[in-house]
Scaffold this active site. Structure first.
Site, PDB file in Angstrom:
ATOM      1  N   LYS A 162       0.795   4.467 -10.865  1.00 34.32           N
ATOM      2  CA  LYS A 162       0.013   3.231 -10.695  1.00 34.32           C
ATOM      3  C   LYS A 162       0.167   2.349 -11.931  1.00 34.32           C
ATOM      4  O   LYS A 162       0.420   1.148 -11.847  1.00 34.32           O
ATOM      5  CB  LYS A 162      -1.461   3.566 -10.445  1.00 34.32           C
ATOM      6  N   TYR A 174      -8.724  -0.172  -7.273  1.00 33.76           N
ATOM      7  CA  TYR A 174      -9.768   0.286  -6.356  1.00 33.76           C
ATOM      8  C   TYR A 174     -10.597   1.365  -7.020  1.00 33.76           C
ATOM      9  O   TYR A 174     -10.058   2.257  -7.671  1.00 33.76           O
ATOM     10  CB  TYR A 174      -9.192   0.935  -5.090  1.00 33.76           C
ATOM     11  N   TYR A 212       0.419  10.869 -10.587  1.00 31.95           N
ATOM     12  CA  TYR A 212      -0.016   9.847  -9.624  1.00 31.95           C
ATOM     13  C   TYR A 212      -0.552   8.622 -10.375  1.00 31.95           C
ATOM     14  O   TYR A 212      -0.140   7.485 -10.124  1.00 31.95           O
ATOM     15  CB  TYR A 212      -1.097  10.406  -8.683  1.00 31.95           C
ATOM     16  N   SER A 217      -5.436   1.537  -9.050  1.00 33.96           N
ATOM     17  CA  SER A 217      -6.570   2.455  -8.928  1.00 33.96           C
ATOM     18  C   SER A 217      -7.357   2.485 -10.223  1.00 33.96           C
ATOM     19  O   SER A 217      -6.795   2.315 -11.320  1.00 33.96           O
ATOM     20  CB  SER A 217      -6.014   3.856  -8.649  1.00 33.96           C
ATOM     21  N   PHE A 239       0.813  -1.219   0.000  1.00 33.78           N
ATOM     22  CA  PHE A 239       0.000   0.000   0.000  1.00 33.78           C
ATOM     23  C   PHE A 239       0.845   1.267   0.000  1.00 33.78           C
ATOM     24  O   PHE A 239       0.332   2.334  -0.351  1.00 33.78           O
ATOM     25  CB  PHE A 239      -0.868   0.070   1.279  1.00 33.78           C
TER      26      PHE A 239
HETATM   27  P1  NAD Z   1      -2.512   6.396   3.088  1.00 32.19           P
HETATM   28  O1  NAD Z   1      -1.714   7.608   2.796  1.00 32.19           O
HETATM   29  O2  NAD Z   1      -3.483   6.457   4.215  1.00 32.19           O
HETATM   30  O3  NAD Z   1      -1.538   5.152   3.343  1.00 32.19           O
HETATM   31  C1  NAD Z   1      -0.304   5.032   2.687  1.00 32.19           C
HETATM   32  C2  NAD Z   1       0.754   4.791   3.756  1.00 32.19           C
HETATM   33  O4  NAD Z   1       2.015   4.656   3.109  1.00 32.19           O
HETATM   34  C3  NAD Z   1       0.868   5.934   4.765  1.00 32.19           C
HETATM   35  O5  NAD Z   1       0.734   5.426   6.081  1.00 32.19           O
HETATM   36  C4  NAD Z   1       2.258   6.519   4.514  1.00 32.19           C
HETATM   37  O6  NAD Z   1       2.869   6.969   5.705  1.00 32.19           O
HETATM   38  C5  NAD Z   1       2.985   5.329   3.896  1.00 32.19           C
HETATM   39  N1  NAD Z   1       4.092   5.692   2.999  1.00 32.19           N
HETATM   40  C6  NAD Z   1       4.111   6.582   1.984  1.00 32.19           C
HETATM   41  N2  NAD Z   1       5.325   6.600   1.402  1.00 32.19           N
HETATM   42  C7  NAD Z   1       6.102   5.691   2.063  1.00 32.19           C
HETATM   43  C8  NAD Z   1       7.449   5.264   1.938  1.00 32.19           C
HETATM   44  N3  NAD Z   1       8.278   5.775   1.026  1.00 32.19           N
HETATM   45  N4  NAD Z   1       7.890   4.299   2.783  1.00 32.19           N
HETATM   46  C9  NAD Z   1       7.086   3.774   3.735  1.00 32.19           C
HETATM   47  N5  NAD Z   1       5.805   4.159   3.903  1.00 32.19           N
HETATM   48  C10 NAD Z   1       5.315   5.104   3.076  1.00 32.19           C
HETATM   49  O7  NAD Z   1      -3.259   5.982   1.729  1.00 32.19           O
HETATM   50  P2  NAD Z   1      -4.425   4.921   1.483  1.00 32.19           P
HETATM   51  O8  NAD Z   1      -5.658   5.680   1.132  1.00 32.19           O
HETATM   52  O9  NAD Z   1      -4.466   3.916   2.555  1.00 32.19           O
HETATM   53  O10 NAD Z   1      -3.902   4.264   0.137  1.00 32.19           O
HETATM   54  C11 NAD Z   1      -3.138   3.077   0.136  1.00 32.19           C
HETATM   55  C12 NAD Z   1      -2.736   2.748  -1.291  1.00 32.19           C
HETATM   56  O11 NAD Z   1      -3.910   2.601  -2.086  1.00 32.19           O
HETATM   57  C13 NAD Z   1      -1.883   3.825  -1.958  1.00 32.19           C
HETATM   58  O12 NAD Z   1      -0.916   3.185  -2.765  1.00 32.19           O
HETATM   59  C14 NAD Z   1      -2.889   4.560  -2.817  1.00 32.19           C
HETATM   60  O13 NAD Z   1      -2.272   5.163  -3.931  1.00 32.19           O
HETATM   61  C15 NAD Z   1      -3.817   3.432  -3.233  1.00 32.19           C
HETATM   62  N6  NAD Z   1      -5.158   3.909  -3.593  1.00 32.19           N
HETATM   63  C16 NAD Z   1      -5.865   4.677  -2.716  1.00 32.19           C
HETATM   64  C17 NAD Z   1      -7.122   5.143  -3.078  1.00 32.19           C
HETATM   65  C18 NAD Z   1      -7.917   6.031  -2.127  1.00 32.19           C
HETATM   66  O14 NAD Z   1      -8.877   6.656  -2.572  1.00 32.19           O
HETATM   67  N7  NAD Z   1      -7.601   6.076  -0.834  1.00 32.19           N
HETATM   68  C19 NAD Z   1      -7.668   4.817  -4.321  1.00 32.19           C
HETATM   69  C20 NAD Z   1      -6.927   4.019  -5.188  1.00 32.19           C
HETATM   70  C21 NAD Z   1      -5.667   3.564  -4.809  1.00 32.19           C
HETATM   71  C1  UD1 Z   2     -10.028  11.344  -7.287  1.00 33.80           C
HETATM   72  C2  UD1 Z   2      -8.858  11.468  -8.244  1.00 33.80           C
HETATM   73  C3  UD1 Z   2      -8.425  10.058  -8.646  1.00 33.80           C
HETATM   74  C4  UD1 Z   2      -8.034   9.267  -7.397  1.00 33.80           C
HETATM   75  C5  UD1 Z   2      -9.224   9.248  -6.439  1.00 33.80           C
HETATM   76  C6  UD1 Z   2      -8.911   8.573  -5.132  1.00 33.80           C
HETATM   77  C7  UD1 Z   2      -9.087  13.583  -9.450  1.00 33.80           C
HETATM   78  C8  UD1 Z   2      -9.462  14.230 -10.749  1.00 33.80           C
HETATM   79  N1  UD1 Z   2      -9.268  12.244  -9.404  1.00 33.80           N
HETATM   80  O1  UD1 Z   2     -11.055  10.630  -7.928  1.00 33.80           O
HETATM   81  O2  UD1 Z   2      -7.325  10.121  -9.517  1.00 33.80           O
HETATM   82  O3  UD1 Z   2      -7.698   7.940  -7.755  1.00 33.80           O
HETATM   83  O4  UD1 Z   2      -9.627  10.607  -6.149  1.00 33.80           O
HETATM   84  O5  UD1 Z   2      -7.991   9.295  -4.392  1.00 33.80           O
HETATM   85  O6  UD1 Z   2      -8.613  14.235  -8.523  1.00 33.80           O
HETATM   86  N2  UD1 Z   2     -16.548  16.321  -5.636  1.00 33.80           N
HETATM   87  C9  UD1 Z   2     -17.233  17.499  -5.373  1.00 33.80           C
HETATM   88  N3  UD1 Z   2     -16.772  18.319  -4.384  1.00 33.80           N
HETATM   89  C10 UD1 Z   2     -15.655  18.040  -3.649  1.00 33.80           C
HETATM   90  C11 UD1 Z   2     -14.953  16.823  -3.913  1.00 33.80           C
HETATM   91  C12 UD1 Z   2     -15.423  16.003  -4.923  1.00 33.80           C
HETATM   92  O7  UD1 Z   2     -18.241  17.797  -6.020  1.00 33.80           O
HETATM   93  O8  UD1 Z   2     -15.282  18.843  -2.780  1.00 33.80           O
HETATM   94  C13 UD1 Z   2     -17.056  15.403  -6.682  1.00 33.80           C
HETATM   95  C14 UD1 Z   2     -16.097  15.178  -7.836  1.00 33.80           C
HETATM   96  O9  UD1 Z   2     -16.267  16.146  -8.833  1.00 33.80           O
HETATM   97  C15 UD1 Z   2     -16.481  13.752  -8.278  1.00 33.80           C
HETATM   98  C16 UD1 Z   2     -16.910  13.080  -6.964  1.00 33.80           C
HETATM   99  O10 UD1 Z   2     -17.232  14.142  -6.068  1.00 33.80           O
HETATM  100  O11 UD1 Z   2     -17.590  13.795  -9.130  1.00 33.80           O
HETATM  101  C17 UD1 Z   2     -15.827  12.229  -6.335  1.00 33.80           C
HETATM  102  O12 UD1 Z   2     -14.622  12.992  -6.203  1.00 33.80           O
HETATM  103  P1  UD1 Z   2     -13.320  12.430  -5.446  1.00 33.80           P
HETATM  104  O13 UD1 Z   2     -13.696  11.925  -4.097  1.00 33.80           O
HETATM  105  O14 UD1 Z   2     -12.284  13.498  -5.500  1.00 33.80           O
HETATM  106  O15 UD1 Z   2     -12.878  11.160  -6.288  1.00 33.80           O
HETATM  107  P2  UD1 Z   2     -12.556  11.009  -7.866  1.00 33.80           P
HETATM  108  O16 UD1 Z   2     -12.731  12.290  -8.583  1.00 33.80           O
HETATM  109  O17 UD1 Z   2     -13.315   9.850  -8.360  1.00 33.80           O
END
Ligand code: NAD
Ligand code: UD1
Length: 337
Positions: free
Chosen positions: A153, A177, A149, A125, A81
């Site tokens: 991925k 995800y 970003y 993602s 992660f």
């Molecule tokens: P998060 O930031 O809560 O967790 C990531 C963790 O990685 C953090 O605790 C951070 O301290 C640690 N980290 C970052 N860089 C590091 C490094 N160089 N060495 C060691 N630790 C490090 O994020 P999350 O929401 O739990 O996401 C986890 C993964 O899922 C990420 O790779 C993220 O890109 C991916 N992801 C998240 C979402 C989302 O919406 N949350 C969506 C799609 C994919």
């Molecule tokens: C965003 C990122 C995507 C990333 C994902 C999870 C962008 C363009 N995309 O996706 O790359 O993988 O987060 O971290 O940044 N919205 C509002 N008001 C707000 C926030 C969001 O109207 O203050 C709307 C957005 O326009 C969208 C929806 O809510 O329609 C979801 O937004 P968000 O939670 O940011 O997720 P994604 O855009 O799907």
């Protein structure tokens, strides 16, 4: 006992996955540099699951540190992660993102290979689909990224597929995800955004608790049910359980697989806002704004592959997600410390 290394294990999705792993009978080793999380999360995991994971405060960029973890622990598989995840920041600081998410990941893969650990679950993602040609989105759709970003991925996916081609002993799950939200029903772990949130539900949570004044809705002229953007929101506990199914599959099969983790249902911004109003018990103010650059109208998953390959399906609905987000927000006004 099967021993899993969870990188980023004190983060949002990682911490929920640690709980599910322990509850499923795995031994868990966590590594995290605590850049975006707190060591106190380990106490919370212990309270929920009854076992405190062994912890290494280590950076992916620290090769020696990684080496120590693999030398001291007989790891069977890795769930990876750790990484940076802020889209806007990645546009401003691309090298930071490529260094952490690509160079850091390569360090991990090299250390794994050196120790004969060839089973990995990777956090990808739905962002890799860019603007999809239709919905629901299947895993064989074209991929295309629009920010650094997303590119990190996609590049990780490509690197891992190449590793599997070069060495058929590897087993890799590329989990795409959709939009993870919500928190553990205990209210002990959840998402703690750094500063003002960009993502929808963390932002709404701060409107609900009065920290922010109103929600800015990015556009209401999309071709959707009410003109606002539609996404596939998935409860973080469902997502965590998807990782348990994925690691079990990976331990039994070789090669790389891409799998969507979503619910298959799309909800608009206003539908989510109204679900949150039910959860917090009061009306939430909003204003319609211009579209956010880079946003797409609609995005939701085809979940057939996750069901057939992994036997996994999301269980929680949007009301559960908002209820658990609000419960966590109320119980942790200062985050997890
Ligand atoms: P998060 O930031 O809560 O967790 C990531 C963790 O990685 C953090 O605790 C951070 O301290 C640690 N980290 C970052 N860089 C590091 C490094 N160089 N060495 C060691 N630790 C490090 O994020 P999350 O929401 O739990 O996401 C986890 C993964 O899922 C990420 O790779 C993220 O890109 C991916 N992801 C998240 C979402 C989302 O919406 N949350 C969506 C799609 C994919
Ligand atoms: C965003 C990122 C995507 C990333 C994902 C999870 C962008 C363009 N995309 O996706 O790359 O993988 O987060 O971290 O940044 N919205 C509002 N008001 C707000 C926030 C969001 O109207 O203050 C709307 C957005 O326009 C969208 C929806 O809510 O329609 C979801 O937004 P968000 O939670 O940011 O997720 P994604 O855009 O799907």
């Amino acid at each position: 006992m099967t021993r899993i290394l969870v990188t980023g294990g004190t983060g949002y999705i990682g911490s929920h996955t640690c709980v599910e792993l322990i509850q499923a009978g795995y031994e868990v080793v966590v590594m995290d540099n605590l850049y975006n999380s707190s060591e106190a999360v380990l106490d919370r995991i212990e309270t929920i699951a009854g076992t405190r994971p062994k912890f290494y405060k280590t950076d992916l960029l620290d090769r020696e540190g990684l080496e120590t973890i693999f030398r001291e622990n007989d790891i069977d598989a890795v769930i990876h992660f750790a990484g940076y995840k802020a889209v806007g920041e990645s546009v401003a600081k691309p090298l930071l993102y490529y260094e952490n998410n690509i160079a850091g990941s390569i360090n991990l893969y090299e250390t794994m290979a050196a120790h004969g650990v060839k089973t990995l679950v990777f956090s990808s993602s739905a962002t890799v689909y860019g603007a999809p040609k239709s919905v629901p989105i299947r895993e064989d759709f074209e991929v295309h990224t629009t920010n650094p970003y997303g590119s990190t991925k996609l590049m990780n996916e490509m690197i891992l597929e190449d590793i599997c081609t070069a060495d058929p002993e590897w087993s890799v799950m590329l989990l795409r995800y959709f939009n993870p939200i919500g928190a553990h029903p205990s209210g002990l772990i959840g998402e703690v955004p750094n500063g003002i949130p960009n993502n929808l539900v963390p932002y709404i949570a701060r409107v609900a608790n009065g920290t922010l004044e109103y929600l800015r809705v990015w556009g209401n002229d999309y071709p959707t049910v009410d003109g606002t953007g539609v996404r596939d929101y998935i409860h973080v506990v469902d997502l965590a359980k998807g990782h348990i199914s994925a690691v079990a599959y990976a331990l039994e099969h070789k090669g790389a697989e891409k799998v969507n983790l979503g619910t298959g249902n799309g909800y608009s911004v206003l539908q989510v806002l109204h679900a949150y109003e039910k959860a917090c018990g009061h009306e939430l103010p909003y204003q319609i704004m211009e579209r956010r650059p880079g946003d797409i109208a609609t995005c939701y998953a085809d979940t057939e592959k996750a069901a057939s390959l992994l036997g996994w399906k999301a269980q929680y609905n949007i009301d559960d997600m908002c209820r658990d987000s609000w419960n966590f927000t109320v119980r942790n006004p200062d985050g997890i410390k």
